[in-house]
Write a protein that holds these residues in place. Structure first.
Motif, PDB file in Angstrom:
ATOM      1  N   ILE A   9       0.896  -1.181   0.070  1.00 17.16           N
ATOM      2  CA  ILE A   9       0.055  -0.175   0.015  1.00 17.16           C
ATOM      3  C   ILE A   9       0.699   1.246   0.007  1.00 17.16           C
ATOM      4  O   ILE A   9       1.988   1.290   0.854  1.00 17.16           O
ATOM      5  CB  ILE A   9      -0.785  -0.016   1.318  1.00 17.16           C
ATOM      6  N   ILE A  10       0.670   2.109  -0.850  1.00 12.53           N
ATOM      7  CA  ILE A  10       1.197   3.463  -0.841  1.00 12.53           C
ATOM      8  C   ILE A  10       0.342   4.662  -0.225  1.00 12.53           C
ATOM      9  O   ILE A  10      -0.941   4.564  -0.788  1.00 12.53           O
ATOM     10  CB  ILE A  10       1.553   3.803  -2.327  1.00 12.53           C
ATOM     11  N   SER A  11       0.862   5.285   0.654  1.00 14.03           N
ATOM     12  CA  SER A  11      -0.071   5.946   1.565  1.00 14.03           C
ATOM     13  C   SER A  11      -0.728   5.293   2.796  1.00 14.03           C
ATOM     14  O   SER A  11      -0.968   4.145   2.498  1.00 14.03           O
ATOM     15  CB  SER A  11      -0.836   6.750   0.677  1.00 14.03           C
ATOM     16  N   THR A  12      -1.094   6.173   3.760  1.00  6.19           N
ATOM     17  CA  THR A  12      -1.448   5.545   4.984  1.00  6.19           C
ATOM     18  C   THR A  12      -2.813   6.436   5.605  1.00  6.19           C
ATOM     19  O   THR A  12      -3.170   6.371   6.770  1.00  6.19           O
ATOM     20  CB  THR A  12      -0.457   5.272   5.896  1.00  6.19           C
ATOM     21  N   GLY A  13      -3.577   6.844   4.611  1.00  2.75           N
ATOM     22  CA  GLY A  13      -4.767   7.588   5.005  1.00  2.75           C
ATOM     23  C   GLY A  13      -6.074   6.617   5.336  1.00  2.75           C
ATOM     24  O   GLY A  13      -5.792   5.510   5.370  1.00  2.75           O
ATOM     25  N   ALA A  14      -7.234   7.230   5.683  1.00  4.71           N
ATOM     26  CA  ALA A  14      -8.210   6.335   5.868  1.00  4.71           C
ATOM     27  C   ALA A  14      -8.702   5.304   4.976  1.00  4.71           C
ATOM     28  O   ALA A  14      -9.047   4.218   5.415  1.00  4.71           O
ATOM     29  CB  ALA A  14      -9.455   7.490   6.058  1.00  4.71           C
ATOM     30  N   VAL A  34       3.777  -2.030   3.716  1.00  3.70           N
ATOM     31  CA  VAL A  34       3.109  -0.518   3.297  1.00  3.70           C
ATOM     32  C   VAL A  34       4.462   0.461   3.248  1.00  3.70           C
ATOM     33  O   VAL A  34       5.386   0.405   3.665  1.00  3.70           O
ATOM     34  CB  VAL A  34       2.121  -0.176   4.551  1.00  3.70           C
ATOM     35  N   ALA A  35       4.103   1.836   2.634  1.00  6.03           N
ATOM     36  CA  ALA A  35       4.762   2.937   2.488  1.00  6.03           C
ATOM     37  C   ALA A  35       4.416   4.173   2.940  1.00  6.03           C
ATOM     38  O   ALA A  35       3.098   4.388   2.616  1.00  6.03           O
ATOM     39  CB  ALA A  35       5.791   2.736   1.236  1.00  6.03           C
ATOM     40  N   SER A  36       4.950   4.784   3.463  1.00  2.09           N
ATOM     41  CA  SER A  36       4.643   6.211   3.842  1.00  2.09           C
ATOM     42  C   SER A  36       5.851   7.116   3.700  1.00  2.09           C
ATOM     43  O   SER A  36       6.923   6.686   3.272  1.00  2.09           O
ATOM     44  CB  SER A  36       4.236   6.220   5.445  1.00  2.09           C
ATOM     45  N   ARG A  37       5.563   8.507   4.042  1.00  2.00           N
ATOM     46  CA  ARG A  37       6.771   9.551   3.882  1.00  2.00           C
ATOM     47  C   ARG A  37       7.383   9.274   4.964  1.00  2.00           C
ATOM     48  O   ARG A  37       8.609   9.895   4.640  1.00  2.00           O
ATOM     49  CB  ARG A  37       6.078  10.907   3.565  1.00  2.00           C
ATOM     50  N   THR A  38       7.067   8.708   6.124  1.00  4.92           N
ATOM     51  CA  THR A  38       8.095   8.632   7.310  1.00  4.92           C
ATOM     52  C   THR A  38       8.025   7.433   7.916  1.00  4.92           C
ATOM     53  O   THR A  38       7.026   6.624   7.616  1.00  4.92           O
ATOM     54  CB  THR A  38       7.846   9.635   8.552  1.00  4.92           C
ATOM     55  N   GLN A  39       9.028   7.026   8.473  1.00  2.00           N
ATOM     56  CA  GLN A  39       9.246   5.639   8.852  1.00  2.00           C
ATOM     57  C   GLN A  39       8.079   5.492  10.040  1.00  2.00           C
ATOM     58  O   GLN A  39       7.468   4.350  10.427  1.00  2.00           O
ATOM     59  CB  GLN A  39      10.601   5.353   9.653  1.00  2.00           C
ATOM     60  N   GLU A  40       7.912   6.390  10.800  1.00  2.00           N
ATOM     61  CA  GLU A  40       7.199   6.474  11.870  1.00  2.00           C
ATOM     62  C   GLU A  40       5.537   6.343  11.402  1.00  2.00           C
ATOM     63  O   GLU A  40       4.914   5.462  12.011  1.00  2.00           O
ATOM     64  CB  GLU A  40       7.184   7.882  12.707  1.00  2.00           C
ATOM     65  N   ALA A  56       9.852   3.574   4.379  1.00  2.00           N
ATOM     66  CA  ALA A  56       9.763   5.053   4.934  1.00  2.00           C
ATOM     67  C   ALA A  56       9.611   5.850   3.449  1.00  2.00           C
ATOM     68  O   ALA A  56       9.762   7.259   3.605  1.00  2.00           O
ATOM     69  CB  ALA A  56      11.051   5.517   5.668  1.00  2.00           C
ATOM     70  N   SER A  57       9.559   5.170   2.250  1.00  6.90           N
ATOM     71  CA  SER A  57       9.485   6.005   1.097  1.00  6.90           C
ATOM     72  C   SER A  57       8.516   5.124   0.170  1.00  6.90           C
ATOM     73  O   SER A  57       8.614   3.739   0.317  1.00  6.90           O
ATOM     74  CB  SER A  57      10.812   6.412   0.489  1.00  6.90           C
ATOM     75  N   TYR A  58       7.738   5.836  -0.788  1.00  8.32           N
ATOM     76  CA  TYR A  58       7.042   5.052  -1.769  1.00  8.32           C
ATOM     77  C   TYR A  58       8.012   4.371  -2.740  1.00  8.32           C
ATOM     78  O   TYR A  58       7.667   3.173  -3.305  1.00  8.32           O
ATOM     79  CB  TYR A  58       6.230   5.943  -2.648  1.00  8.32           C
ATOM     80  N   GLU A  59       9.057   4.839  -3.068  1.00  2.85           N
ATOM     81  CA  GLU A  59      10.224   4.237  -4.059  1.00  2.85           C
ATOM     82  C   GLU A  59      10.860   2.908  -3.510  1.00  2.85           C
ATOM     83  O   GLU A  59      11.014   1.981  -3.926  1.00  2.85           O
ATOM     84  CB  GLU A  59      11.430   5.205  -4.155  1.00  2.85           C
ATOM     85  N   ALA A  60      10.862   2.964  -2.159  1.00  2.00           N
ATOM     86  CA  ALA A  60      11.365   1.714  -1.339  1.00  2.00           C
ATOM     87  C   ALA A  60      10.471   0.748  -1.656  1.00  2.00           C
ATOM     88  O   ALA A  60      10.880  -0.634  -1.975  1.00  2.00           O
ATOM     89  CB  ALA A  60      11.623   1.937  -0.226  1.00  2.00           C
ATOM     90  N   PRO A  80      -1.335   9.802 -10.876  1.00  2.00           N
ATOM     91  CA  PRO A  80      -0.612   9.444 -12.009  1.00  2.00           C
ATOM     92  C   PRO A  80       0.886   9.067 -12.162  1.00  2.00           C
ATOM     93  O   PRO A  80       1.266   7.913 -12.428  1.00  2.00           O
ATOM     94  CB  PRO A  80      -0.854  10.789 -13.080  1.00  2.00           C
ATOM     95  N   GLU A  81       1.666   9.898 -11.075  1.00  8.04           N
ATOM     96  CA  GLU A  81       2.898   9.502 -10.844  1.00  8.04           C
ATOM     97  C   GLU A  81       3.143   8.227 -10.358  1.00  8.04           C
ATOM     98  O   GLU A  81       3.936   7.507 -10.820  1.00  8.04           O
ATOM     99  CB  GLU A  81       3.571  10.639  -9.846  1.00  8.04           C
ATOM    100  N   TRP A  82       2.294   7.920  -9.204  1.00  2.75           N
ATOM    101  CA  TRP A  82       2.654   6.533  -8.602  1.00  2.75           C
ATOM    102  C   TRP A  82       2.164   5.406  -9.395  1.00  2.75           C
ATOM    103  O   TRP A  82       2.658   4.270  -9.265  1.00  2.75           O
ATOM    104  CB  TRP A  82       2.313   6.475  -7.091  1.00  2.75           C
ATOM    105  N   THR A  83       1.039   5.574  -9.976  1.00  2.00           N
ATOM    106  CA  THR A  83       0.765   4.391 -11.040  1.00  2.00           C
ATOM    107  C   THR A  83       1.638   4.347 -12.080  1.00  2.00           C
ATOM    108  O   THR A  83       2.076   2.953 -12.364  1.00  2.00           O
ATOM    109  CB  THR A  83      -0.671   4.628 -11.525  1.00  2.00           C
ATOM    110  N   ILE A  84       2.137   5.434 -12.666  1.00  2.00           N
ATOM    111  CA  ILE A  84       2.907   4.951 -13.684  1.00  2.00           C
ATOM    112  C   ILE A  84       4.381   4.279 -13.218  1.00  2.00           C
ATOM    113  O   ILE A  84       5.005   3.470 -13.501  1.00  2.00           O
ATOM    114  CB  ILE A  84       3.293   6.438 -14.447  1.00  2.00           C
ATOM    115  N   LYS A  85       4.898   4.904 -11.969  1.00  2.00           N
ATOM    116  CA  LYS A  85       6.131   4.292 -11.549  1.00  2.00           C
ATOM    117  C   LYS A  85       5.859   3.126 -11.155  1.00  2.00           C
ATOM    118  O   LYS A  85       6.844   1.894 -11.013  1.00  2.00           O
ATOM    119  CB  LYS A  85       6.513   5.331 -10.427  1.00  2.00           C
TER     120      LYS A  85
END
Length: 451
Positions: A9-14, A34-40, A56-60, A80-85
């Protein structure tokens, strides 16, 4: 037999939390990362759902060889960005709806999936519930005769007070407002119903008329539209993020009517059990019950797994997604709603957030023209194709440069499309590496004359 998918999963919202819970109920998948912008944030989310790998990153996450498929749960403009990548990383994609801000971005995303041989599905989870399969059957059987009018709404009341304009839904730069967030549902089911009523999986409206209330942050706080479909079918759809509506679907036919009291999130995001469809004919009421022991978000994860090795799912095909976004584009055009990401402004990256430059593997060929100090691509792009909107030009012309094309013909490009091409050229820094044939009236004066 369906493929057992290992999900990330990319992002950790609702919405990501709803999907994480859903995968725990599905039959053909497991959540492994799961990936978020921070490790926490990644650790906190992973602890809640017992996910073994936390990035701690989407790229990882995209570099994680243990992940087969990725659920994109970011705000709309980042889809678009993360679907393409993700597609380029060779992983299947379930992208939260709406797939993109507009149909042109979605087409680019689908192309990335096609080129990289992965599946891509827009996450309209309601389409995967047994209720919709039963509805299709009822329509094909002409249960209420000829379908004539459809009424569908999805809206909810927003906040009040000093903080009322805060949050994603009130931000134009994040694609806020009702039309994209929940208005996409009524449009989607109207197209499905009109399609089944005319012997197809979905249908496209021949006319779209709309009104709305744009708030002080320039997003649609509530809006309505009337759609005309082939077969003399009329639809009224309504949405909003500042008003509560009935959030149901009525289908009126020549011999009766069908009511879906809980079409969008039957039994809630984490619920399972019975869902009813009511049929009214000749003063009688019949109730048909459908049910599922898998939650909505688990159902969409299973839908993608069961479709493999195909790149599209029958519940939400690529053509269906493009058609839905086209109607949403028309709805927004009717009310004058343009998002910040669709505006002509200085920008040196494409919708995948990468520099606008030729791909390393492009196969474009070039020729030399006497008196011109730069090569000319042997294929030439007619700028007339920009007719319609800057959002269209943005994706199409960026793509042309990525494919190695450097030559544009504006010889028969007048009025709006001439202006749109000029806006694109200026927003991309005038690009002196490009060749412009028959310079138009709206092109930047400081771009060198070419041919």
């Amino acid at each position: 037999m369906a493929t057992k998918l290992k999900w990330g999963i990319i992002s950790t919202g609702a919405i990501a939390r709803a999907f994480a819970f859903g995968v725990g109920t599905c039959k053909h998948g497991e959540l492994v990362a799961v990936a978020s912008r921070t490790q926490e944030a990644a650790d906190k989310f992973a602890d809640q759902f017992n996910i073994p790998t936390r990035h701690a990153s989407y790229e990882a996450l995209l570099a994680d060889d243990n992940v087969d498929a990725v659920y994109i749960a970011t705000p709309h403009p980042m889809h678009p960005e993360w679907t393409i990548k993700t597609a380029e990383a060779g992983k299947h994609v379930l992208c939260e709806k709406p797939m993109a801000l507009n149909q042109w971005q979605a087409a680019k995303m689908q192309e990335a999936a096609r080129e990289n041989g992965v599946a891509l599905m827009e996450a309209f989870m309601y389409r995967c519930h047994p209720q919709i399969k039963k509805l299709r059957e009822l329509l094909r059987e002409n249960t209420i005769g000829e379908v004539r009018v459809i009424s569908a709404s999805f809206a909810f009341g927003g906040g009040t007070g000093p903080a009322k304009n805060e949050g994603r839904l009130m931000r134009n730069d994040l694609g806020g407002g009702g039309i994209l967030d929940v208005g996409c549902y009524p449009v989607s089911i109207a197209r499905l119903i009109a399609g089944e009523a005319t012997g197809k999986r979905f249908a496209e409206p021949t006319k779209v008329k709309a009104v709305s209330h744009l708030g002080e942050t320039n997003v649609d706080e509530y809006a309505a539209a009337v759609l005309e479909f082939p077969g003399n079918i009329i639809t009224q759809v309504a949405t909003g993020v500042r008003v509560t509506m009935s959030n149901d679907v009525w289908i009126y036919g020549s011999d009766g009517k069908i009511h879906l009291p809980d079409p969008w999130v039957p039994k809630g995001r984490e619920g399972t059990g019975d869902v009813n469809i009511h049929i009214y004919k000749g003063g009688d009421k019949q109730t048909i019950t459908t049910n599922s022991d898998v939650t909505l978000y688990g159902l969409e994860a299973d839908a993608l797994a069961e479709a493999l090795p195909a790149q599209e799912t029958p519940q939400m095909s690529w053509a269906d997604s493009l058609g839905n976004l086209k109607v949403l584009d028309q709805w927004r055009s009717e009310i004058g709603l343009v998002y910040e990401a669709e505006q002509p402004k200085p920008c040196t990256v494409n919708i995948a957030n990468r520099p606008i430059q030729p791909r390393d593997n492009h196969n474009m060929q070039y020729a030399n023209v006497p008196g011109l100090d730069k090569p000319v691509s042997k294929l030439i792009f007619g700028a007339l194709t920009a007719h319609g909107s800057y959002a269209k030009a943005q994706v199409m012309f960026d793509q042309w440069v990525e494919l190695g094309g450097n030559t544009f013909d504006t010889g028969h490009c007048y009025g709006p499309c001439d202006k749109i091409f000029g806006q694109w050229l200026q927003s991309r820094g005038n690009r002196e590496d490009l060749v412009i044939i028959a310079k138009g009236n709206h092109l930047p004066n400081d771009h060198p004359k070419n041919i």
